[in-house]
Every structure is written in structure tokens, then in C-alpha cells.
Design a protein around this motif. Structure first.
Motif, PDB file in Angstrom:
ATOM      1  N   LYS A   1       0.810  -1.228   0.000  1.00 31.54           N
ATOM      2  CA  LYS A   1       0.000   0.000   0.000  1.00 31.54           C
ATOM      3  C   LYS A   1       0.842   1.276   0.000  1.00 31.54           C
ATOM      4  O   LYS A   1       0.334   2.346  -0.311  1.00 31.54           O
TER       5      LYS A   1
ATOM      6  N   ARG B   1       1.932   2.274   2.897  1.00 34.79           N
ATOM      7  CA  ARG B   1       1.257   2.841   4.070  1.00 34.79           C
ATOM      8  C   ARG B   1       2.262   3.164   5.163  1.00 34.79           C
ATOM      9  O   ARG B   1       3.156   2.353   5.443  1.00 34.79           O
TER      10      ARG B   1
ATOM     11  N   SER C   1      -8.150  -0.907   3.862  1.00 36.82           N
ATOM     12  CA  SER C   1      -8.729  -0.768   2.535  1.00 36.82           C
ATOM     13  C   SER C   1      -7.645  -1.073   1.496  1.00 36.82           C
ATOM     14  O   SER C   1      -6.467  -0.761   1.706  1.00 36.82           O
TER      15      SER C   1
ATOM     16  N   ASN D   1      -6.531   0.069  -1.266  1.00 36.58           N
ATOM     17  CA  ASN D   1      -6.032   1.111  -2.155  1.00 36.58           C
ATOM     18  C   ASN D   1      -4.557   1.397  -1.855  1.00 36.58           C
ATOM     19  O   ASN D   1      -4.074   1.083  -0.768  1.00 36.58           O
TER      20      ASN D   1
ATOM     21  N   SER E   1     -10.640   4.720  -1.197  1.00 36.33           N
ATOM     22  CA  SER E   1     -10.776   3.272  -0.989  1.00 36.33           C
ATOM     23  C   SER E   1     -11.490   2.634  -2.183  1.00 36.33           C
ATOM     24  O   SER E   1     -12.360   3.246  -2.796  1.00 36.33           O
TER      25      SER E   1
ATOM     26  N   HIS F   1      -5.985  11.926   2.609  1.00 41.33           N
ATOM     27  CA  HIS F   1      -6.773  10.731   2.373  1.00 41.33           C
ATOM     28  C   HIS F   1      -7.828  11.038   1.354  1.00 41.33           C
ATOM     29  O   HIS F   1      -8.301  12.163   1.276  1.00 41.33           O
TER      30      HIS F   1
HETATM   31 MG    MG Z   1      -7.937   3.113   4.243  1.00 43.82          MG
END
Ligand code: MG
Ligand code: TXA
Length: 348
Positions: free
Chosen positions: A53, A55, A139, A141, A147, A232
Motif C-alpha cells: 500500500k 502505508r 482498505s 487502495n 478506498s 486521504h
Molecule cells: Mg484506508
């Protein structure tokens, strides 16, 4: 890595279940949005989620289960939590509870709490039942993108990064689950979703709202939910929310669109079905009926993704009242717009 996109059948579920038990990633549909799953108690598997991700490591994950007995090894359950589970599980509600030691720090971002949820989507349920493992799943994405609400969206973001995407059609709710924390003095909604504040209060009494739901975090303010810190849901173009009386909003959008188009921008408007006709010259994107906020929730992320595909750079959007599901819509739309808004009256 080659990414397979398969319809959810008995054989693809068996493959998904094997991959998960081997520590690999599988994207799967839930009733809210698609999730990117890994075996929650396997540190290496969980680290693959963050890599795929992009992330930040300090944003914790939700652990998905299909049977409450799985919680024994994950968190401390209290009376309020049981009442919420009775009322809303399986379904789009995530509960934050004190964690147990078996949960890797990578899942909780070193917090002493953990997020848990039992999804209601039949494919998510079938997968959790087949693999019999608690599954950590954000999620599906790339970090920062809206998402995914279809398997195709997941493929756009994850092609070549994960071995398998299970296709279960469009996600029904379209926005991520409501996140409620039960670890503070009072139950507190950290992220609004399909289970509304009123629905929660019917079951457990007063519930507060995290301050940053409808505004950016202030300098020095601590994010109760780390996900709130990040940019986001934002498309590449600049989104501006237009607020005010219905007729004023429509007229203001016409003027703002005309001005932006004149300046050579790739401009468009996001408007309710009821206003498509009045805004037909403004490259309208239908966000659903004003009279049906659930439809707006269901369509929002697909609409935001479409803006990037069309390379829109200036976008004007209508808003919904921030009540019920509308609070979840405005939380996501507000972030998509970086909280940029104008009063229609000031434009007229
Ligand atoms: Mg998310
Ligand atoms: O609907 C959903 O919740 C979807 C589907 C796949 O289940 N999942 C999802 O996960 O939206 P994610 O990772 O995109 O969002 C999880 C949110 C983040 O804002 C995160 O910061 C917050 O939950 N969160 C997770 N664990 C937490 C914790 N222990 N304390 C506070 N917030 C937490």
C-alpha cells in the motif's frame, strides 16, 4: 508478481485461504470497501500490507474475524463491546479495545489497543471461515487514494503487487466502517460510517465524536485515530465544496465552472441527480440523489477515482447535511477537498 483477479468461487476461496495461511496477501470484498488481507498474527505477512500500500507504519490495521471466539487471543472484550457486537455484527462497525500480547506491534502500530470487526459480506465471511485465521485488512487502495469499491479499483492500485484479488462485485455501503473506541472515558467515534451515531447511542447511550471528523487536525492536536493524520481520499485535482441554499449552490456552481473552463482548466461539477439537468453544461458527475444519502455514500469513492482518470484539475462539489450517513460522507468529502469550501452567496 502476476496478480490474478478471480470471481469468488469455491476453488478461488481455497486458493485465497492457502495464500493467507502462507503469509501472502489477498484482496477481498467487504460490504464497506475492498480489503487487503494478511494473517494478522504473522508479522512478515502484515509487513507486506504496508509495503504493497505504501502505508506509513504508524497507521494501525483492523483485524477481521468471523467468530467471536477468535477475539480471545486478540483483545479484552467488555460489556459495552458485547452490546455493540450483538446489535451490529456482522456489519460495518469496527471496535477499538485493549489488545492482547499475541497481536504483533505491526498491526497496532505499537498502540496498546487493537481494532476488530466482523464483516457481513458473504465472500468476506466465506474467506474468513475457510482460512480460520484472524485477518488484518486495511482498505485495498494505494495509501492516499480513495478506498476501492470494486475489484477493478483494486487492480488499478495493486496490479503486480499482490498475488490475488477476489471479485465480489460492488461494495454495498461504499464508505469504510464506523470506528468506535471503547478505551477512553466515554465511547467515541473516531471515524463515522454506515453505522451512525444515533444507531450507536440507541444501544449504548451517549457517544462522543472525535474533534477532527469535520475539520483538519490542529497543530499539536493528537490524532485519536492515526489514519486521520494523513492526506486521504484526495483526487489529484483541486476539489472545492459549495455550501448554501440549494438554488444558490446550483447557480454558484454554474458560474465557478464557467470561470474555470474559461481559464483553460479541465473542470467539472459533482452534483446530485436532481441537479444534473440544470448543470448539464458544466460537465456534471452524478453523485446520487439528494433524497438518498446512502446512494451518495455508495458512489462517492468511484466518482473521486473517475476524476483522476479524466485528469480533472478543478472540481466543484455539492455537500450533504453532516447528519446520519451524511456525517461519514462529509468526513470523506471534506478530506478530498482538503476542507476547502466557499459559500454560494459569496460567489453570486
Ligand atoms: Mg484506508
Ligand atoms: O470498512 C473498513 O473498515 C475497511 C474494510 C476493509 O474492513 N478497512 C479499513 O481499514 O478501512 P483502514 O486501515 O483503511 O482504516 C482503519 C482505520 C484507520 O483510520 C486507523 O488509523 C484506525 O482505523 N485504527 C486502526 N486501529 C486503531 C487503533 N488501535 N486505535 C485507533 N485507530 C485505529
Amino acid at each position: 508478481m502476476k496478480t490474478q483477479l478471480l470471481p469468488a468461487t469455491e476453488s478461488s476461496l481455497a486458493l485465497a485461504s492457502r495464500l493467507l495461511s502462507e503469509g501472502q496477501l489477498v484482496a477481498f470484498p467487504t460490504e464497506t470497501v475492498y480489503g487487503l488481507g494478511a494473517y494478522a498474527l504473522n508479522r512478515d505477512a502484515v509487513l507486506r500490507i504496508f509495503a504493497a500500500k505504501g502505508r506509513p507504519a504508524d497507521n494501525p490495521l483492523i483485524v477481521h474475524i468471523h467468530d467471536r471466539s477468535e477475539l480471545d487471543g486478540i483483545c479484552e472484550v467488555n460489556d459495552l463491546a458485547l452490546r455493540l457486537m450483538d446489535a451490529f455484527w456482522p456489519g460495518p462497525l469496527t471496535i477499538i479495545l485493549p489488545r492482547k500480547a499475541a497481536v504483533p506491534d505491526e498491526v497496532t502500530a505499537k498502540l496498546d489497543t487493537v481494532a476488530v470487526r466482523m464483516p457481513s459480506h458473504p465472500v468476506a465471511m466465506a474467506l474468513l471461515r475457510a482460512c480460520k485465521l484472524p485477518i488484518a485488512a486495511p482498505s485495498a487502495n494505494r495509501s492516499g487514494k480513495p478506498s476501492p469499491t470494486t475489484a477493478q479499483h483494486v487492480l488499478e492500485d495493486m496490479d503486480g503487487r499482490i498475488p490475488l484479488i477476489l471479485d465480489g462485485g460492488e461494495s454495498d455501503v461504499g464508505l469504510e466502517s464506523t470506528v468506535i473506541s471503547l478505551v477512553g472515558e466515554k465511547p467515541c467515534i473516531l471515524r463515522p460510517g454506515g453505522v451512525t451515531r444515533a444507531m450507536l447511542e440507541d444501544v449504548i447511550g451517549e457517544v462522543s465524536l472525535a474533534g477532527s471528523i469535520l475539520r483538519p487536525l490542529q497543530k499539536g492536536e493528537k490524532a485519536l485515530s492515526p489514519g486521520m493524520m494523513y492526506k486521504h481520499y484526495a483526487p489529484d485535482g483541486q476539489v472545492t465544496l459549495i455550501e448554501g441554499e440549494e438554488a444558490d449552490v446550483v447557480e454558484a456552481m454554474r458560474r465557478l465552472y464557467a470561470h474555470a473552463a474559461e481559464q483553460g482548466h479541465r473542470a467539472c461539477v459533482m452534483c446530485f441527480t436532481e441537479h444534473i439537468e440544470a448543470l448539464r453544461d458544466c460537465h456534471p458527475h452524478d453523485i446520487g440523489a439528494q433524497s438518498n444519502p446512502s446512494e451518495v455514500a455508495h458512489r462517492l469513492f468511484a466518482t473521486l477515482r473517475g476524476l483522476d482518470e479524466e485528469r480533472m484539475d478543478v472540481i466543484f462539489s455539492e455537500v450533504v447535511p453532516p447528519e446520519g450517513v451524511g456525517l461519514a460522507i462529509m468526513n470523506r468529502l471534506g478530506r478530498a477537498a482538503a476542507f476547502r469550501s466557499v459559500q454560494a452567496k459569496d460567489v453570486l
